[in-house]
Scaffold this motif. Structure first.
Motif, PDB file in Angstrom:
ATOM      1  N   GLN A 200       0.814  -1.247   0.038  1.00  0.00           N
ATOM      2  CA  GLN A 200      -0.123   0.002  -0.022  1.00  0.00           C
ATOM      3  C   GLN A 200       0.795   1.271  -0.145  1.00  0.00           C
ATOM      4  O   GLN A 200       2.182   1.394   0.566  1.00  0.00           O
ATOM      5  N   PRO A 201       0.285   2.357  -0.520  1.00  0.00           N
ATOM      6  CA  PRO A 201       1.028   3.574  -0.474  1.00  0.00           C
ATOM      7  C   PRO A 201       1.298   4.054   1.061  1.00  0.00           C
ATOM      8  O   PRO A 201       0.548   3.995   1.727  1.00  0.00           O
ATOM      9  N   LEU A 202       2.537   4.598   1.019  1.00  0.00           N
ATOM     10  CA  LEU A 202       2.709   5.387   2.288  1.00  0.00           C
ATOM     11  C   LEU A 202       1.959   6.272   2.737  1.00  0.00           C
ATOM     12  O   LEU A 202       1.562   7.123   2.077  1.00  0.00           O
ATOM     13  N   PRO A 203       1.096   6.342   3.845  1.00  0.00           N
ATOM     14  CA  PRO A 203       0.012   7.107   4.302  1.00  0.00           C
ATOM     15  C   PRO A 203       0.710   8.653   4.282  1.00  0.00           C
ATOM     16  O   PRO A 203       1.956   8.729   4.490  1.00  0.00           O
ATOM     17  N   LEU A 204      -0.287   9.534   3.997  1.00  0.00           N
ATOM     18  CA  LEU A 204       0.128  10.830   4.155  1.00  0.00           C
ATOM     19  C   LEU A 204       0.130  11.545   5.426  1.00  0.00           C
ATOM     20  O   LEU A 204      -1.153  11.263   6.217  1.00  0.00           O
TER      21      LEU A 204
ATOM     22  N   LEU B 259       8.191   3.208  -7.217  1.00  0.00           N
ATOM     23  CA  LEU B 259       8.612   3.594  -6.076  1.00  0.00           C
ATOM     24  C   LEU B 259       8.482   2.737  -4.864  1.00  0.00           C
ATOM     25  O   LEU B 259       7.474   2.094  -4.600  1.00  0.00           O
ATOM     26  N   PRO B 260       9.435   2.598  -3.970  1.00  0.00           N
ATOM     27  CA  PRO B 260       9.397   1.714  -2.861  1.00  0.00           C
ATOM     28  C   PRO B 260       8.225   2.018  -1.914  1.00  0.00           C
ATOM     29  O   PRO B 260       7.556   0.955  -1.204  1.00  0.00           O
ATOM     30  N   PHE B 261       8.039   3.138  -1.753  1.00  0.00           N
ATOM     31  CA  PHE B 261       6.797   3.471  -0.830  1.00  0.00           C
ATOM     32  C   PHE B 261       5.559   3.621  -1.926  1.00  0.00           C
ATOM     33  O   PHE B 261       4.549   4.162  -1.029  1.00  0.00           O
ATOM     34  N   LYS B 262       5.533   3.429  -2.937  1.00  0.00           N
ATOM     35  CA  LYS B 262       4.404   3.451  -3.857  1.00  0.00           C
ATOM     36  C   LYS B 262       3.565   4.570  -3.697  1.00  0.00           C
ATOM     37  O   LYS B 262       2.250   4.414  -4.141  1.00  0.00           O
ATOM     38  N   ARG B 263       4.169   5.556  -3.750  1.00  0.00           N
ATOM     39  CA  ARG B 263       3.642   7.050  -4.123  1.00  0.00           C
ATOM     40  C   ARG B 263       4.498   7.985  -4.434  1.00  0.00           C
ATOM     41  O   ARG B 263       5.756   7.980  -3.914  1.00  0.00           O
ATOM     42  N   GLN B 264       4.309   8.972  -5.066  1.00  0.00           N
ATOM     43  CA  GLN B 264       5.210  10.054  -5.122  1.00  0.00           C
ATOM     44  C   GLN B 264       5.340  10.726  -4.049  1.00  0.00           C
ATOM     45  O   GLN B 264       4.540  10.901  -3.008  1.00  0.00           O
ATOM     46  N   CYS B 265       6.485  11.757  -3.760  1.00  0.00           N
ATOM     47  CA  CYS B 265       6.762  12.465  -2.507  1.00  0.00           C
ATOM     48  C   CYS B 265       5.710  13.874  -2.663  1.00  0.00           C
ATOM     49  O   CYS B 265       5.468  13.980  -3.937  1.00  0.00           O
TER      50      CYS B 265
ATOM     51  N   VAL C 117      15.422  12.675  -0.672  1.00  0.00           N
ATOM     52  CA  VAL C 117      13.759  12.518  -0.148  1.00  0.00           C
ATOM     53  C   VAL C 117      13.251  11.965  -1.327  1.00  0.00           C
ATOM     54  O   VAL C 117      12.742  12.505  -2.356  1.00  0.00           O
ATOM     55  N   ASP C 118      13.441  10.680  -1.392  1.00  0.00           N
ATOM     56  CA  ASP C 118      13.329   9.777  -2.750  1.00  0.00           C
ATOM     57  C   ASP C 118      12.690   8.442  -2.664  1.00  0.00           C
ATOM     58  O   ASP C 118      12.644   7.675  -3.528  1.00  0.00           O
ATOM     59  N   SER C 119      12.196   7.983  -1.273  1.00  0.00           N
ATOM     60  CA  SER C 119      11.551   6.759  -1.108  1.00  0.00           C
ATOM     61  C   SER C 119      12.553   5.746  -1.160  1.00  0.00           C
ATOM     62  O   SER C 119      12.194   4.578  -1.037  1.00  0.00           O
TER      63      SER C 119
END
Length: 275
Positions: free
Chosen positions: A5-9, A235-241, A268-270
């Protein structure tokens, strides 16, 4: 197997966290504090604007400089709407006289200067078969502009100040497919080391934030037609920064929390530069 899942905001990721006084009394110039327009109806905040707003929330006066004065003024209005203070300055970083005038204006308007961010960068066509004119244009903006601004920052900032450069993972690894952009972003490593050394005698530190794929108007323009960028699946965190996440990284370098840190970069790139 569980689907990643994408990293939560977080509140910080969305620009919703309150200020904590980390820059109280500071006077900061953000070069590239406006932003481009990709789709006015849906554009998220850009890196430079997020930095300006965050610094102001943290207690700094902010001089917003941009080649597009109207965009810089838009950023200033947002700062003022939240009770912050600053000024807007029109500057083309390709012009030495304008860079010098920008620093003079910022110092005069704010009564000093102890922080500078160089957040300027433009893109080029894909591949290596670009015109010499386009190559020279990126050199002038991304590389020479950084040299001119950094040089004036080291000369004109108050002792103990902080200079922050904004680079890109494109300067560290192949992937953007833009020869001039990659080259100019890689060149910032040399400027980072030089300015850190030149500023050390007055305890001015120089550091660099290295964004990966960031969801900004600039990023959307660069990624137009490249669907994989927008999804974040690569991306490893499954979403853009977000631009706010870039701004918080720069805040560390701008604040006294990094008082003993210089000549360093923070990706700052996951994790894409390290994994």
């Amino acid at each position: 197997m569980t689907t990643p899942q994408p990293l939560p905001l977080s509140a910080e990721s969305q620009g919703l966290a309150p200020g904590r006084g980390r820059l109280d009394g500071r006077k900061i110039l953000v070069i590239g504090g406006g932003q481009r327009v990709f789709d006015v109806a849906t554009d998220p905040v850009g890196n430079g604007r997020a930095m300006c707003l965050l610094y102001a929330r943290e207690g700094a006066a902010v001089a917003v400089a941009d080649v597009n004065l109207a965009s810089a003024e838009d950023t200033l209005r947002l700062i003022q709407a939240e009770g912050g203070k600053g000024c807007a300055i029109a500057t083309d970083v390709q012009q030495e006289s304008q860079v010098i005038a920008m620093f003079e204006t910022a110092r005069a308007q704010m009564g000093g200067l102890d922080g500078v961010v160089f957040n300027v960068g433009t893109f080029c066509a894909l591949g290596m078969d670009i015109s010499l004119e386009e190559w020279n244009r990126l050199i002038a903006i991304n590389q020479t502009g950084a040299m001119l601004c950094g040089r004036e920052a080291i000369k004109r900032m108050d002792a103990g100040g902080s200079l922050v450069l904004t680079s890109s993972v494109a300067g560290f690894k192949f992937g953007s497919q833009m020869i001039a952009y990659d080259t100019t972003k890689a060149s910032l490593m040399g400027l980072l080391r030089f300015f850190a050394g030149a500023g050390s005698i007055r305890h001015i530190r120089t550091n660099m934030v290295v964004p990966g794929l960031v969801d900004t108007p600039n990023g959307r323009s660069a990624g137009a037609g490249r669907e994989s960028r927008g999804t974040g699946d690569i991306l490893p965190f499954k979403r853009q920064c977000t631009a706010w996440e870039i701004a918080y990284a720069s805040l560390f370098f701008m604040s006294n929390e990094s008082v003993y840190v210089t000549a360093q970069y923070l990706a700052v790139d996951s994790g894409i530069t390290g994994l």
